[in-house]
Design an enzyme around this catalytic site. Structure first.
Site, PDB file in Angstrom:
ATOM      1  N   ARG A  45       0.821  -1.217   0.000  1.00  0.00           N
ATOM      2  CA  ARG A  45       0.000   0.000   0.000  1.00  0.00           C
ATOM      3  C   ARG A  45       0.858   1.272   0.000  1.00  0.00           C
ATOM      4  O   ARG A  45       0.514   2.265  -0.643  1.00  0.00           O
ATOM      5  CB  ARG A  45      -0.947   0.001   1.204  1.00  0.00           C
ATOM      6  CG  ARG A  45      -1.972   1.125   1.181  1.00  0.00           C
ATOM      7  CD  ARG A  45      -3.017   0.922   2.262  1.00  0.00           C
ATOM      8  NE  ARG A  45      -3.830  -0.250   2.000  1.00  0.00           N
ATOM      9  CZ  ARG A  45      -5.036  -0.208   1.415  1.00  0.00           C
ATOM     10  NH1 ARG A  45      -5.521   0.946   1.007  1.00  0.00           N
ATOM     11  NH2 ARG A  45      -5.734  -1.301   1.234  1.00  0.00           N
ATOM     12  N   TYR A 159       1.296 -13.273   0.120  1.00  0.00           N
ATOM     13  CA  TYR A 159       1.702 -12.923  -1.242  1.00  0.00           C
ATOM     14  C   TYR A 159       2.908 -11.994  -1.191  1.00  0.00           C
ATOM     15  O   TYR A 159       3.099 -11.250  -0.232  1.00  0.00           O
ATOM     16  CB  TYR A 159       0.555 -12.266  -2.022  1.00  0.00           C
ATOM     17  CG  TYR A 159      -0.061 -11.053  -1.358  1.00  0.00           C
ATOM     18  CD1 TYR A 159       0.417  -9.764  -1.621  1.00  0.00           C
ATOM     19  CD2 TYR A 159      -1.133 -11.193  -0.485  1.00  0.00           C
ATOM     20  CE1 TYR A 159      -0.162  -8.655  -1.031  1.00  0.00           C
ATOM     21  CE2 TYR A 159      -1.714 -10.093   0.117  1.00  0.00           C
ATOM     22  CZ  TYR A 159      -1.228  -8.825  -0.155  1.00  0.00           C
ATOM     23  OH  TYR A 159      -1.794  -7.732   0.438  1.00  0.00           O
ATOM     24  N   ASP A 236     -13.603   4.749   0.374  1.00  0.00           N
ATOM     25  CA  ASP A 236     -14.239   4.207   1.571  1.00  0.00           C
ATOM     26  C   ASP A 236     -15.278   5.155   2.169  1.00  0.00           C
ATOM     27  O   ASP A 236     -16.172   4.717   2.891  1.00  0.00           O
ATOM     28  CB  ASP A 236     -13.182   3.891   2.639  1.00  0.00           C
ATOM     29  CG  ASP A 236     -12.511   2.548   2.400  1.00  0.00           C
ATOM     30  OD1 ASP A 236     -12.910   1.847   1.453  1.00  0.00           O
ATOM     31  OD2 ASP A 236     -11.589   2.203   3.159  1.00  0.00           O
TER      32      ASP A 236
END
Length: 339
Positions: A45, A159, A236
């Protein structure tokens, strides 16, 4: 983003209790490339934020003002005036895009739908250098696949990110001690207890999951009223969702593209905002709803988990039909039987 992101070869669901593979999708094959045109990427991120920040800093008309908490937005026929917690200064704007997240203050101007909904699940997450990993953990990291270990009321996701230099892990579980009036739930002890019956590979990974912070998981029910005159919601603030379809940041980026095109095509902010919301609300609402459903399927126990595994076992690595609508924003719609 491609300079730092990783294009995993497969998306794999594993059974967290037995250690067996449930199903896998081929993300690099001809079938994927032909259908979706673009690669499947995973990224840290902060790398995504860095890329967006760099793009803003290169644009001469963009000014970044940090350390400001917007407390109110007062609208007139000609402008919006923003009020801040830190200063009596007021900022006048032609229009405002409220991208202030899950606990959006400006959302309450548009729709007063109360507090976000806590799922009673929490996440512990963090990335570690691949060079520090040993044993089965190192083996999983070298595959570069996205691995989801699905178990009863819990799961572990693994991942690689940042050119495969880091390995990201997210351990998620439902707390038996959720209390809306307390922060003493979803503890490390509960984490260990919930994952105690998992397979060796999951138990080996768990000690390497960061414990310095826990993340309670929230969402909201979909809404359609994203626009209030010269104020519009994005990300969001408009559609907070659970993470089970890995679409939180993706949907915010889709919002941004759609909003940019609407502003290009319409002369007045109000018109652009209405056009953008008309395009985005149904799709974002579907993602919110189906993220909840996929979480329920991922966390099945007993006979439910057995049937899930049996149903998914016959799927081929090129069978994208149930997920294609998520990855093609302008095309497919969710099938009636979307999990």
């Amino acid at each position: 983003m491609r300079r730092s992101a990783v294009a995993p070869p497969r998306l794999v669901m594993m059974d967290a209790l037995t250690g067996g593979q449930v199903a896998a999708l081929d993300l690099r094959g001809d079938a994927y490339r032909s259908r979706f045109q673009h690669p499947y990427l995973v990224t840290h991120r902060t790398d995504l934020h860095g890329a967006l920040l760099a793009a803003c800093e290169e644009h001469p008309s963009i000014t970044l003002r940090t350390g400001r908490t917007v407390t109110d937005a007062v609208q007139t026929p000609a402008e919006v005036r923003l009020h801040f917690a830190e200063t009596p200064e007021r900022l006048a704007a032609d229009a405002v895009v409220a991208a202030d997240g899950l606990h959006s203050r400006l959302r309450q101007i548009l729709v007063n739908d109360g507090a976000p909904v806590c799922s009673k699940y929490v996440a512990y997450r963090g990335a570690l250098p691949v060079t520090s990993m040993t044993g089965s953990m190192a083996q999983h990291a070298t595959t570069e696949s996205v691995i989801v270990w699905a178990g009863p009321r819990m799961h572990l996701v693994q991942y690689p990110v940042r050119r495969s230099e880091l390995y990201n892990q997210v351990a998620v579980f439902e707390s038996d001690h959720y209390d809306p009036d307390s922060d003493d739930w979803g503890t490390e002890a509960e984490l260990e207890e919930r994952f105690a019956g998992s397979c060796d590979a999951v138990r080996d990974a768990l000690p390497l999951v960061a414990r310095d912070r826990r993340w309670p998981l929230f969402d909201r029910l979909p809404i359609t009223d994203w626009v209030h005159g010269r104020i519009v919601l994005l990300g969001d603030a408009a559609h907070p969702m659970l993470q089970y379809l890995a679409q939180g940041a993706c949907q915010a980026l889709e919002d941004a593209v759609a909003l940019g095109r609407a502003l290009r095509d319409h002369g007045r902010p109000e018109e652009a905002f209405a056009s953008y919301a008309a395009l985005r609300t149904e799709r974002a609402g579907s993602i919110q709803t189906n993220a909840r459903r996929f979480g329920e399927i991922c966390h099945l126990d007993g006979m439910g988990a057995f049937l899930r595994n049996r149903l998914l076992a016959d799927r081929t690595p090129e069978d994208f039909d149930d997920i294609a609508w998520v990855w093609t924003p302008a095309g497919d719609r969710p099938p009636a039987t979307t999990p």
